[in-house]
Structure formats: C-alpha cells, structure tokens
Design a protein around this motif. Sequence first.
Motif, PDB file in Angstrom:
ATOM      1  N   SER A  97      -7.350  -0.297  -1.674  1.00 28.05           N
ATOM      2  CA  SER A  97      -7.345   0.032  -3.106  1.00 28.05           C
ATOM      3  C   SER A  97      -8.632  -0.392  -3.795  1.00 28.05           C
ATOM      4  O   SER A  97      -9.083   0.254  -4.729  1.00 28.05           O
ATOM      5  CB  SER A  97      -6.144  -0.610  -3.798  1.00 28.05           C
ATOM      6  OG  SER A  97      -6.341  -1.994  -3.995  1.00 28.05           O
ATOM      7  N   GLU A 120      -2.849   6.828   0.964  1.00 27.08           N
ATOM      8  CA  GLU A 120      -1.669   7.688   1.091  1.00 27.08           C
ATOM      9  C   GLU A 120      -1.233   7.795   2.543  1.00 27.08           C
ATOM     10  O   GLU A 120      -0.037   7.776   2.840  1.00 27.08           O
ATOM     11  CB  GLU A 120      -1.950   9.082   0.525  1.00 27.08           C
ATOM     12  CG  GLU A 120      -1.842   9.147  -0.972  1.00 27.08           C
ATOM     13  CD  GLU A 120      -1.925  10.564  -1.497  1.00 27.08           C
ATOM     14  OE1 GLU A 120      -1.120  11.410  -1.063  1.00 27.08           O
ATOM     15  OE2 GLU A 120      -2.790  10.807  -2.345  1.00 27.08           O
ATOM     16  N   ASN A 155      -8.942   8.529 -11.009  1.00 30.40           N
ATOM     17  CA  ASN A 155      -7.997   9.642 -10.951  1.00 30.40           C
ATOM     18  C   ASN A 155      -6.903   9.447 -12.001  1.00 30.40           C
ATOM     19  O   ASN A 155      -5.801   8.992 -11.700  1.00 30.40           O
ATOM     20  CB  ASN A 155      -7.352   9.744  -9.560  1.00 30.40           C
ATOM     21  CG  ASN A 155      -8.365  10.012  -8.484  1.00 30.40           C
ATOM     22  OD1 ASN A 155      -9.415  10.585  -8.731  1.00 30.40           O
ATOM     23  ND2 ASN A 155      -8.069   9.592  -7.271  1.00 30.40           N
ATOM     24  N   CYS A 178      -5.679   1.875  -6.672  1.00 30.49           N
ATOM     25  CA  CYS A 178      -6.624   2.746  -5.971  1.00 30.49           C
ATOM     26  C   CYS A 178      -6.977   3.957  -6.827  1.00 30.49           C
ATOM     27  O   CYS A 178      -8.151   4.297  -6.993  1.00 30.49           O
ATOM     28  CB  CYS A 178      -6.011   3.178  -4.638  1.00 30.49           C
ATOM     29  SG  CYS A 178      -7.170   4.032  -3.562  1.00 30.49           S
ATOM     30  N   HIS A 179      -5.956   4.615  -7.390  1.00 31.82           N
ATOM     31  CA  HIS A 179      -6.222   5.772  -8.247  1.00 31.82           C
ATOM     32  C   HIS A 179      -6.990   5.359  -9.497  1.00 31.82           C
ATOM     33  O   HIS A 179      -7.869   6.092  -9.955  1.00 31.82           O
ATOM     34  CB  HIS A 179      -4.915   6.475  -8.628  1.00 31.82           C
ATOM     35  CG  HIS A 179      -4.374   7.336  -7.524  1.00 31.82           C
ATOM     36  ND1 HIS A 179      -5.051   8.439  -7.049  1.00 31.82           N
ATOM     37  CD2 HIS A 179      -3.237   7.244  -6.800  1.00 31.82           C
ATOM     38  CE1 HIS A 179      -4.340   8.989  -6.086  1.00 31.82           C
ATOM     39  NE2 HIS A 179      -3.245   8.281  -5.913  1.00 31.82           N
ATOM     40  N   GLY A 189     -11.103   2.324  -3.512  1.00 32.24           N
ATOM     41  CA  GLY A 189     -10.702   3.584  -4.132  1.00 32.24           C
ATOM     42  C   GLY A 189     -10.545   4.755  -3.175  1.00 32.24           C
ATOM     43  O   GLY A 189     -10.736   5.894  -3.577  1.00 32.24           O
ATOM     44  N   ASP A 190     -10.180   4.499  -1.924  1.00 28.74           N
ATOM     45  CA  ASP A 190      -9.976   5.576  -0.948  1.00 28.74           C
ATOM     46  C   ASP A 190      -8.519   6.044  -1.004  1.00 28.74           C
ATOM     47  O   ASP A 190      -7.671   5.609  -0.222  1.00 28.74           O
ATOM     48  CB  ASP A 190     -10.335   5.090   0.454  1.00 28.74           C
ATOM     49  CG  ASP A 190     -10.403   6.225   1.468  1.00 28.74           C
ATOM     50  OD1 ASP A 190      -9.814   7.298   1.213  1.00 28.74           O
ATOM     51  OD2 ASP A 190     -11.046   6.035   2.510  1.00 28.74           O
ATOM     52  N   CYS A 191      -8.244   6.944  -1.945  1.00 30.35           N
ATOM     53  CA  CYS A 191      -6.869   7.377  -2.217  1.00 30.35           C
ATOM     54  C   CYS A 191      -6.241   8.132  -1.058  1.00 30.35           C
ATOM     55  O   CYS A 191      -5.041   7.988  -0.801  1.00 30.35           O
ATOM     56  CB  CYS A 191      -6.822   8.227  -3.478  1.00 30.35           C
ATOM     57  SG  CYS A 191      -7.384   7.333  -4.938  1.00 30.35           S
ATOM     58  N   CYS A 192      -7.020   8.939  -0.355  1.00 29.10           N
ATOM     59  CA  CYS A 192      -6.470   9.693   0.785  1.00 29.10           C
ATOM     60  C   CYS A 192      -6.011   8.740   1.879  1.00 29.10           C
ATOM     61  O   CYS A 192      -4.940   8.923   2.465  1.00 29.10           O
ATOM     62  CB  CYS A 192      -7.502  10.669   1.334  1.00 29.10           C
ATOM     63  SG  CYS A 192      -7.912  11.987   0.190  1.00 29.10           S
ATOM     64  N   ASN A 221      -3.388  11.289 -11.378  1.00 30.47           N
ATOM     65  CA  ASN A 221      -2.675  10.714 -10.234  1.00 30.47           C
ATOM     66  C   ASN A 221      -2.181   9.307 -10.525  1.00 30.47           C
ATOM     67  O   ASN A 221      -1.108   8.916 -10.072  1.00 30.47           O
ATOM     68  CB  ASN A 221      -3.554  10.725  -8.989  1.00 30.47           C
ATOM     69  CG  ASN A 221      -3.829  12.126  -8.494  1.00 30.47           C
ATOM     70  OD1 ASN A 221      -3.131  13.072  -8.847  1.00 30.47           O
ATOM     71  ND2 ASN A 221      -4.858  12.277  -7.683  1.00 30.47           N
ATOM     72  N   ALA A 222      -2.971   8.551 -11.275  1.00 28.02           N
ATOM     73  CA  ALA A 222      -2.545   7.204 -11.660  1.00 28.02           C
ATOM     74  C   ALA A 222      -1.269   7.280 -12.498  1.00 28.02           C
ATOM     75  O   ALA A 222      -0.345   6.485 -12.304  1.00 28.02           O
ATOM     76  CB  ALA A 222      -3.650   6.484 -12.427  1.00 28.02           C
ATOM     77  N   PHE A 253      -1.578   1.270  -4.590  1.00 30.59           N
ATOM     78  CA  PHE A 253      -1.733   2.713  -4.703  1.00 30.59           C
ATOM     79  C   PHE A 253      -2.154   3.083  -6.129  1.00 30.59           C
ATOM     80  O   PHE A 253      -3.079   3.874  -6.339  1.00 30.59           O
ATOM     81  CB  PHE A 253      -0.415   3.387  -4.315  1.00 30.59           C
ATOM     82  CG  PHE A 253      -0.482   4.871  -4.111  1.00 30.59           C
ATOM     83  CD1 PHE A 253      -1.588   5.494  -3.573  1.00 30.59           C
ATOM     84  CD2 PHE A 253       0.606   5.654  -4.455  1.00 30.59           C
ATOM     85  CE1 PHE A 253      -1.627   6.870  -3.380  1.00 30.59           C
ATOM     86  CE2 PHE A 253       0.589   7.029  -4.265  1.00 30.59           C
ATOM     87  CZ  PHE A 253      -0.533   7.635  -3.731  1.00 30.59           C
TER      88      PHE A 253
END
Length: 186
Positions: free
Chosen positions: A73, A82, A112, A106-107, A76-79, A115-116, A103
């Motif tokens: 997080s 997930e 993002n 991270c968003h 910031g690597d959201c993919c 998404n957040a 999570f």
Amino acid sequence: MVECFSGARQIDSMRVLVNDVVKFQCYFTPRALGFFSNLKLVKEANELFDHMKKSGLCVPNSFTYNCLLDAISKVGDCCFIELRLKEMCSYGWELDKYAFTPFLQCHCNAGNFENALVVFNEMHEKGLVDAHVLSILLVSFSKWGKVDKAFELAERIEDLNIRLNEKTCFVLIHDFVREGRIHKAL
C-alpha cells in the motif's frame, strides 16, 4: 535475526539474511516474513513471500498477508494488492479491517479517488470503518483538494458515532483556512 535487523532498520543486512535463507532453504516463520515486509522492501518481500509459499518453508497466515499488504500500500501498487487480496480469499479467509485498510490506503496513495470511495463504502457496509480508516480517506480527500467532500463525509460519519481524531480535524481546519473558508473551519 529478522526481528533484530528490522528493529535496527538494517536493510542491507536484512537482504543478505534473506538471500541466505533462500540459498540454504531455511524455515521462515510468518512473523519473520511480516517483519521483512514492514521494511518497505516491497519487491524483495513479494519475491520472498512467493518463494517461501512455493517451497513450503513458510506457511503464510493472515498476519503475514496483512504485513505484505501494508508494504504494498505504501508504494500504491493497486493491481498487486488486489491480486494478494484475491489470494487471501482463495484460502477461504474473510477479509477483515487489517486487509481492507491497506487496500484503501493504496488507492489513496495512488490518487485513485473513485476506487478509494468504493473500498471505503465496502468497508462501511461490513462495519469496518473506525476513526483511523476515516482519517485515511479524509486526509487523502484534503490532499486531493476535495475538502468539501471530506467535510460531507465527516458529517455523514458523525451520525454513526465515529469521532474524528485530532490530526484529521487539524488537517481539515488547515485546508479550509488555506482556501479562505473560515466559516467551514470554525
């Protein structure tokens, strides 16, 4: 050794230790793997995590995953976060506050906004929102220049008996003053 190196922030020594652990196929406890993840060595933590899991030298548990999620997080690597959350679910684990919070973070770190909000709303539906989680989102809104959204969210959450912590209040007040909106700051 991992705990000692982690506490002393000896990153280079930690890398050497991890290479030796992999080279000599040593057993690694989930707690040790968690300490490694907390040093912000995300790439190395992921590689070690996968190696330990694949080799059977460490059986990851929810604590280990949560430490790894926290490390991911911060970059910031959201993919990737997930993907790790899906792995946790594939084990039949129920995602808790300690999985969802990184999570959300991270968003927020990745900027993002939409998404957040989706993650926050899911946490809210599951009853996982507390002052810390709220603070993460409100401070991020503020950083993104969406102070009105932060204020609206804070008012909505107050109805659920969640109180803002001092840091969050200070951030919101500062941002309203900076925008010349003294009435909102008050």
